[in-house]
Design a protein around this motif. Sequence first.
Motif, mmCIF file in Angstrom:
data_model
loop_
_atom_site.group_PDB
_atom_site.id
_atom_site.type_symbol
_atom_site.label_atom_id
_atom_site.label_comp_id
_atom_site.label_asym_id
_atom_site.label_seq_id
_atom_site.Cartn_x
_atom_site.Cartn_y
_atom_site.Cartn_z
ATOM 1 N N UNK A 1 20.341 -9.500 11.566
ATOM 2 C CA UNK A 1 19.539 -10.387 10.727
ATOM 3 C C UNK A 1 18.243 -9.711 10.330
ATOM 4 N N UNK A 2 17.674 -10.173 9.230
ATOM 5 C CA UNK A 2 16.377 -9.672 8.796
ATOM 6 C C UNK A 2 15.252 -10.378 9.533
ATOM 7 N N UNK A 3 14.047 -9.920 9.290
ATOM 8 C CA UNK A 3 12.857 -10.528 9.896
ATOM 9 C C UNK A 3 11.952 -11.015 8.776
ATOM 10 N N UNK A 4 11.530 -12.247 8.881
ATOM 11 C CA UNK A 4 10.612 -12.840 7.911
ATOM 12 C C UNK A 4 9.415 -13.336 8.705
ATOM 13 N N UNK B 1 -16.897 4.039 -5.030
ATOM 14 C CA UNK B 1 -17.630 2.835 -4.625
ATOM 15 C C UNK B 1 -16.744 1.942 -3.773
ATOM 16 N N UNK B 2 -17.384 1.324 -2.786
ATOM 17 C CA UNK B 2 -16.667 0.357 -1.951
ATOM 18 C C UNK B 2 -16.519 -0.950 -2.733
ATOM 19 N N UNK B 3 -15.276 -1.391 -2.871
ATOM 20 C CA UNK B 3 -14.985 -2.603 -3.623
ATOM 21 C C UNK B 3 -14.168 -3.550 -2.765
ATOM 22 N N UNK B 4 -14.540 -4.819 -2.785
ATOM 23 C CA UNK B 4 -13.784 -5.819 -2.032
ATOM 24 C C UNK B 4 -12.693 -6.407 -2.928
ATOM 25 N N UNK B 5 -11.463 -6.401 -2.419
ATOM 26 C CA UNK B 5 -10.340 -6.981 -3.140
ATOM 27 C C UNK B 5 -9.858 -8.195 -2.354
ATOM 28 N N UNK B 6 -9.771 -9.327 -3.030
ATOM 29 C CA UNK B 6 -9.343 -10.569 -2.386
ATOM 30 C C UNK B 6 -7.960 -10.948 -2.880
ATOM 31 N N UNK B 7 -7.098 -11.289 -1.955
ATOM 32 C CA UNK B 7 -5.741 -11.766 -2.256
ATOM 33 C C UNK B 7 -5.667 -13.227 -1.834
ATOM 34 N N UNK B 8 -5.049 -14.060 -2.665
ATOM 35 C CA UNK B 8 -4.920 -15.488 -2.351
ATOM 36 C C UNK B 8 -3.489 -15.818 -1.959
ATOM 37 N N UNK B 9 -3.340 -16.630 -0.919
ATOM 38 C CA UNK B 9 -2.037 -17.020 -0.391
ATOM 39 C C UNK B 9 -1.973 -18.547 -0.318
ATOM 40 N N UNK B 10 -0.846 -19.115 -0.720
ATOM 41 C CA UNK B 10 -0.623 -20.554 -0.597
ATOM 42 C C UNK B 10 0.011 -20.814 0.762
ATOM 43 N N UNK B 11 -0.664 -21.605 1.598
ATOM 44 C CA UNK B 11 -0.201 -21.887 2.958
ATOM 45 C C UNK B 11 0.218 -23.349 3.043
ATOM 46 N N UNK B 12 1.364 -23.592 3.699
ATOM 47 C CA UNK B 12 1.889 -24.941 3.876
ATOM 48 C C UNK B 12 2.161 -25.162 5.357
ATOM 49 N N UNK B 13 1.737 -26.323 5.871
ATOM 50 C CA UNK B 13 1.983 -26.702 7.268
ATOM 51 C C UNK B 13 2.706 -28.038 7.286
ATOM 52 N N UNK C 1 7.510 -16.310 4.915
ATOM 53 C CA UNK C 1 7.473 -16.491 3.473
ATOM 54 C C UNK C 1 8.655 -17.343 3.030
ATOM 55 N N UNK C 2 8.384 -18.235 2.097
ATOM 56 C CA UNK C 2 9.447 -19.064 1.542
ATOM 57 C C UNK C 2 9.201 -19.196 0.043
ATOM 58 N N UNK C 3 10.226 -18.924 -0.746
ATOM 59 C CA UNK C 3 10.142 -19.071 -2.198
ATOM 60 C C UNK C 3 10.926 -20.308 -2.589
ATOM 61 N N UNK C 4 10.323 -21.112 -3.448
ATOM 62 C CA UNK C 4 11.004 -22.318 -3.918
ATOM 63 C C UNK C 4 10.803 -22.438 -5.423
ATOM 64 N N UNK D 1 6.061 -29.484 -18.344
ATOM 65 C CA UNK D 1 6.655 -29.169 -19.641
ATOM 66 C C UNK D 1 8.163 -28.961 -19.541
ATOM 67 N N UNK D 2 8.719 -29.100 -18.334
ATOM 68 C CA UNK D 2 10.161 -28.943 -18.138
ATOM 69 C C UNK D 2 10.619 -27.513 -17.919
ATOM 70 N N UNK D 3 9.682 -26.608 -17.652
ATOM 71 C CA UNK D 3 10.015 -25.201 -17.429
ATOM 72 C C UNK D 3 10.219 -24.966 -15.936
ATOM 73 N N UNK D 4 11.317 -24.284 -15.586
ATOM 74 C CA UNK D 4 11.577 -23.965 -14.180
ATOM 75 C C UNK D 4 10.653 -22.823 -13.755
ATOM 76 N N UNK D 5 9.916 -23.041 -12.656
ATOM 77 C CA UNK D 5 8.978 -22.040 -12.140
ATOM 78 C C UNK D 5 9.287 -21.771 -10.671
ATOM 79 N N UNK D 6 8.779 -20.649 -10.185
ATOM 80 C CA UNK D 6 8.972 -20.260 -8.794
ATOM 81 C C UNK D 6 7.617 -20.005 -8.153
ATOM 82 N N UNK D 7 7.530 -20.295 -6.875
ATOM 83 C CA UNK D 7 6.319 -20.010 -6.116
ATOM 84 C C UNK D 7 6.699 -19.519 -4.730
ATOM 85 N N UNK D 8 5.908 -18.626 -4.195
ATOM 86 C CA UNK D 8 6.115 -18.134 -2.837
ATOM 87 C C UNK D 8 4.970 -18.641 -1.976
#
Length: 123
Positions: A2-5, A44-56, A80-83, A89-96
């Motif tokens: 099995x894989x690991x998630x 130059x030192x630059x800060x990079x921010x990544x945003x994550x959607x968390x669900x509990x 991680x879970x993609x749904x 507008x009736x368009x099918x979208x995906x989110x992780x």
Amino acid sequence: MSGINKVILVGHLGKDPEYRHLEDGVAVASFPLATSEIVLREGKRTEITEWHNVVLWRGLADVAQQLLTKGKLVYIEGKLKTRSFESREGVKKFTTEVVAENFKLLGRKTDFVSSEELENAKF
């Protein structure tokens, strides 16, 4: 085999958790979590921010609703879970999303108590 998630994140809440109950009474909380790193760009030192959607879910959502607020530093373990969903507008979208299985508040003790509790505390 099995894989690991498995996802481990340490970051700050971008806003207070959105807390609700589904039709069957199951509690769910969700919030954006910001993780940042410092990289060198053009010397130059630059800060990079990544945003994550968390669900509990369920009991973990109940605890999160009581303890978590915008700006808190938190350790999250989950997967991680993609749904898919349909937009207005009736368009099918995906989110992780990161479906949290565990979380822990990080920081100083004073980060977790009210100012009134601090005034009455004996350190």
